[in-house]
Design a protein around this motif. Structure first.
Motif, mmCIF file in Angstrom:
data_model
loop_
_atom_site.group_PDB
_atom_site.id
_atom_site.type_symbol
_atom_site.label_atom_id
_atom_site.label_comp_id
_atom_site.label_asym_id
_atom_site.label_seq_id
_atom_site.Cartn_x
_atom_site.Cartn_y
_atom_site.Cartn_z
ATOM 1 N N ARG A 10 -2.436 12.524 2.048
ATOM 2 C CA ARG A 10 -3.075 11.203 2.127
ATOM 3 C C ARG A 10 -3.784 10.863 0.815
ATOM 4 O O ARG A 10 -3.630 9.771 0.269
ATOM 5 C CB ARG A 10 -4.071 11.159 3.275
ATOM 6 C CG ARG A 10 -3.449 11.142 4.669
ATOM 7 C CD ARG A 10 -4.532 11.380 5.720
ATOM 8 N NE ARG A 10 -3.976 11.467 7.056
ATOM 9 C CZ ARG A 10 -3.983 10.483 7.945
ATOM 10 N NH1 ARG A 10 -4.542 9.324 7.620
ATOM 11 N NH2 ARG A 10 -3.475 10.636 9.138
ATOM 12 N N LEU A 11 -4.552 11.821 0.311
ATOM 13 C CA LEU A 11 -5.298 11.584 -0.922
ATOM 14 C C LEU A 11 -4.356 11.408 -2.105
ATOM 15 O O LEU A 11 -4.616 10.604 -3.013
ATOM 16 C CB LEU A 11 -6.268 12.738 -1.177
ATOM 17 C CG LEU A 11 -7.396 12.889 -0.150
ATOM 18 C CD1 LEU A 11 -8.283 14.072 -0.509
ATOM 19 C CD2 LEU A 11 -8.225 11.618 -0.076
ATOM 20 N N LEU A 12 -3.252 12.144 -2.113
ATOM 21 C CA LEU A 12 -2.275 12.006 -3.191
ATOM 22 C C LEU A 12 -1.644 10.624 -3.180
ATOM 23 O O LEU A 12 -1.448 9.993 -4.232
ATOM 24 C CB LEU A 12 -1.200 13.093 -3.065
ATOM 25 C CG LEU A 12 -0.135 13.131 -4.178
ATOM 26 C CD1 LEU A 12 -0.806 13.423 -5.523
ATOM 27 C CD2 LEU A 12 0.926 14.180 -3.867
ATOM 28 N N LEU A 13 -1.328 10.112 -1.990
ATOM 29 C CA LEU A 13 -0.750 8.776 -1.870
ATOM 30 C C LEU A 13 -1.746 7.699 -2.316
ATOM 31 O O LEU A 13 -1.384 6.730 -2.982
ATOM 32 C CB LEU A 13 -0.299 8.521 -0.435
ATOM 33 C CG LEU A 13 0.923 9.320 0.039
ATOM 34 C CD1 LEU A 13 1.175 9.072 1.521
ATOM 35 C CD2 LEU A 13 2.153 8.965 -0.786
ATOM 36 N N VAL A 14 -3.025 7.883 -1.942
ATOM 37 C CA VAL A 14 -4.053 6.936 -2.375
ATOM 38 C C VAL A 14 -4.178 6.948 -3.896
ATOM 39 O O VAL A 14 -4.278 5.894 -4.532
ATOM 40 C CB VAL A 14 -5.407 7.275 -1.722
ATOM 41 C CG1 VAL A 14 -6.529 6.441 -2.350
ATOM 42 C CG2 VAL A 14 -5.347 7.026 -0.229
ATOM 43 N N PHE A 15 -4.150 8.133 -4.486
ATOM 44 C CA PHE A 15 -4.255 8.238 -5.942
ATOM 45 C C PHE A 15 -3.058 7.586 -6.626
ATOM 46 O O PHE A 15 -3.207 6.910 -7.656
ATOM 47 C CB PHE A 15 -4.365 9.708 -6.353
ATOM 48 C CG PHE A 15 -4.617 9.918 -7.810
ATOM 49 C CD1 PHE A 15 -5.832 9.572 -8.378
ATOM 50 C CD2 PHE A 15 -3.621 10.452 -8.624
ATOM 51 C CE1 PHE A 15 -6.069 9.756 -9.735
ATOM 52 C CE2 PHE A 15 -3.851 10.643 -9.976
ATOM 53 C CZ PHE A 15 -5.075 10.298 -10.536
ATOM 54 N N ALA A 16 -1.865 7.768 -6.054
ATOM 55 C CA ALA A 16 -0.669 7.129 -6.617
ATOM 56 C C ALA A 16 -0.784 5.617 -6.540
ATOM 57 O O ALA A 16 -0.444 4.903 -7.506
ATOM 58 C CB ALA A 16 0.576 7.612 -5.877
ATOM 59 N N ALA A 17 -1.270 5.095 -5.406
ATOM 60 C CA ALA A 17 -1.479 3.647 -5.285
ATOM 61 C C ALA A 17 -2.508 3.161 -6.285
ATOM 62 O O ALA A 17 -2.375 2.071 -6.860
ATOM 63 C CB ALA A 17 -1.907 3.316 -3.852
ATOM 64 N N PHE A 18 -3.554 3.962 -6.505
ATOM 65 C CA PHE A 18 -4.607 3.605 -7.464
ATOM 66 C C PHE A 18 -4.048 3.505 -8.881
ATOM 67 O O PHE A 18 -4.514 2.690 -9.686
ATOM 68 C CB PHE A 18 -5.718 4.654 -7.396
ATOM 69 C CG PHE A 18 -6.845 4.412 -8.353
ATOM 70 C CD1 PHE A 18 -7.745 3.383 -8.138
ATOM 71 C CD2 PHE A 18 -7.013 5.222 -9.465
ATOM 72 C CE1 PHE A 18 -8.794 3.155 -9.017
ATOM 73 C CE2 PHE A 18 -8.054 5.007 -10.346
ATOM 74 C CZ PHE A 18 -8.950 3.972 -10.119
ATOM 75 N N LEU A 19 -3.059 4.326 -9.210
ATOM 76 C CA LEU A 19 -2.466 4.295 -10.537
ATOM 77 C C LEU A 19 -1.466 3.160 -10.704
ATOM 78 O O LEU A 19 -1.319 2.605 -11.794
ATOM 79 C CB LEU A 19 -1.771 5.634 -10.830
ATOM 80 C CG LEU A 19 -2.675 6.863 -10.963
ATOM 81 C CD1 LEU A 19 -1.821 8.103 -11.201
ATOM 82 C CD2 LEU A 19 -3.684 6.687 -12.088
ATOM 83 N N VAL A 20 -0.772 2.813 -9.612
ATOM 84 C CA VAL A 20 0.336 1.861 -9.720
ATOM 85 C C VAL A 20 -0.089 0.415 -9.459
ATOM 86 O O VAL A 20 0.230 -0.490 -10.241
ATOM 87 C CB VAL A 20 1.473 2.265 -8.746
ATOM 88 C CG1 VAL A 20 2.558 1.190 -8.714
ATOM 89 C CG2 VAL A 20 2.056 3.608 -9.150
ATOM 90 N N LEU A 21 -0.814 0.168 -8.364
ATOM 91 C CA LEU A 21 -1.099 -1.211 -7.950
ATOM 92 C C LEU A 21 -1.880 -2.016 -8.994
ATOM 93 O O LEU A 21 -1.542 -3.180 -9.250
ATOM 94 C CB LEU A 21 -1.822 -1.222 -6.608
ATOM 95 C CG LEU A 21 -1.003 -0.729 -5.408
ATOM 96 C CD1 LEU A 21 -1.834 -0.781 -4.134
ATOM 97 C CD2 LEU A 21 0.261 -1.568 -5.247
#
Length: 320
Positions: A10-21
């Motif tokens: 979950r945290l990894l997905l949030v971090f990926a969204a934080f980098l991309v969005l």
């Protein structure tokens, strides 16, 4: 072990969204402004429709020299970009995207996200104070005045929808959401969205970075990647504000026709539409004067937010 792995994913997905969005929002702003203003520059990099403009900007910032003013408080000066950026990552962790899809369930989610968003403004204050530049300091002071004015209507607007749902949990609010809330919570939604734009210092509320008056406010002395981090914080703030508005007032993952099967796609679609509105406002409206900015907060938004709370109380009593 499975629970730990689930949290890590979950945290990894949030971090990926934080980098991309935020990068997607930045690229979109280039393109939307280029079309609306007839600017050809952002349409050249990379060939077709300027697809590599974001890459070109990144290379440009990376190549610039990292300058720290001689009289600056170096430790605070270097820490400020991270203080401005990281709170938005913490807020993304608490925003539910779909049923069961949230980085961490926070019982007092509404209070948590609003409190953490306020911390991000400290980055601007730190930058303005540590730069040893009078224009930067003035920009930081304007940031503080703007935060004090617009934090109250933003909190009051969020309180109205919390009253309607009977909970301050973001997940619980979405579980209790009903579509008939939208018409009578629309005033609270507008107050929340406008106050959020002011906290992000987005046009027409960009007095703290008024380039025609104080160069670039608190960020005047920043160069290279440190300056890019402040820009990234601005775009991350747009994602967070639009995501929170979606969750609080537009039903989050709930579809308009009663189907929640698409889940996360509805959340992203509503967030994207609101992000387009943020960009549209930047192109369409001139910057407010400082007195106009304060007057809007105290004489318009605060009374509207209080009226929304009163209306919510009346509706709740009538239903019961």
């Amino acid at each position: 072990m499975n629970d730990a792995l689930d949290v890590a994913v979950r945290l990894l997905l949030v971090f990926a969204a934080f980098l991309v969005l935020p990068l997607v929002v930045g690229q979109t702003e280039h393109k939307v402004m280029a079309h609306m203003q007839g600017r050809l520059g952002p349409m050249y990099a990379g060939g077709f429709h300027g697809w590599a403009q974001l890459v070109a900007d990144g290379v440009k910032f990376a190549q610039k020299e990292d300058v720290v003013p001689k009289d600056a408080d170096r430790r605070v000066f270097r820490l400020a970009p991270a203080v401005a950026l990281l709170p938005y990552l913490l807020v993304l962790v608490a925003i539910p995207v779909a049923p069961g899809a949230v980085g961490a369930v926070v019982d007092a989610g509404i209070f948590f996200v609003l409190a953490v968003m306020g911390v991000g403004v400290l980055g601007s204050l730190m930058a303005g104070w540590a730069s040893a530049n009078k224009f930067s300091l003035l920009g930081g002071l304007r940031t503080a005045a703007q935060l004090l004015a617009y934090e109250l209507p933003m909190l009051l607007a969020a309180a109205s929808v919390a009253m309607a749902a009977g909970t301050v949990s973001l997940t619980g609010l979405l579980d209790a959401f009903e579509w008939w809330w939208v018409p009578w919570q629309i005033v609270g939604a507008l107050v929340f969205f406008v106050a959020g734009l002011a906290e992000l210092q987005r046009p027409p509320f960009d007095m703290p970075v008024a380039d025609s008056e104080i160069i670039f406010g608190a960020y005047t002395e920043y160069t290279g990647l440190r300056f890019a981090l402040f820009l990234l914080a601005e775009y991350a703030g747009i994602v967070v504000l639009c995501g929170l508005t979606t969750v609080l007032f537009l039903g989050g993952w709930h579809g308009p026709f009663g189907g929640d099967g698409l889940g996360w796609l509805w959340t992203l679609l509503k967030t994207a539409v609101l992000a387009f509105v943020v960009i549209w406002l930047r192109v369409s409206y001139p910057r407010l004067r400082e007195d106009q900015l304060q007057k809007l907060a105290w004489t318009t938004l605060v009374p509207l937010a209080l009226a929304q709370i009163a209306l919510t109380g009346i509706v709740k009593v009538a239903i019961q």
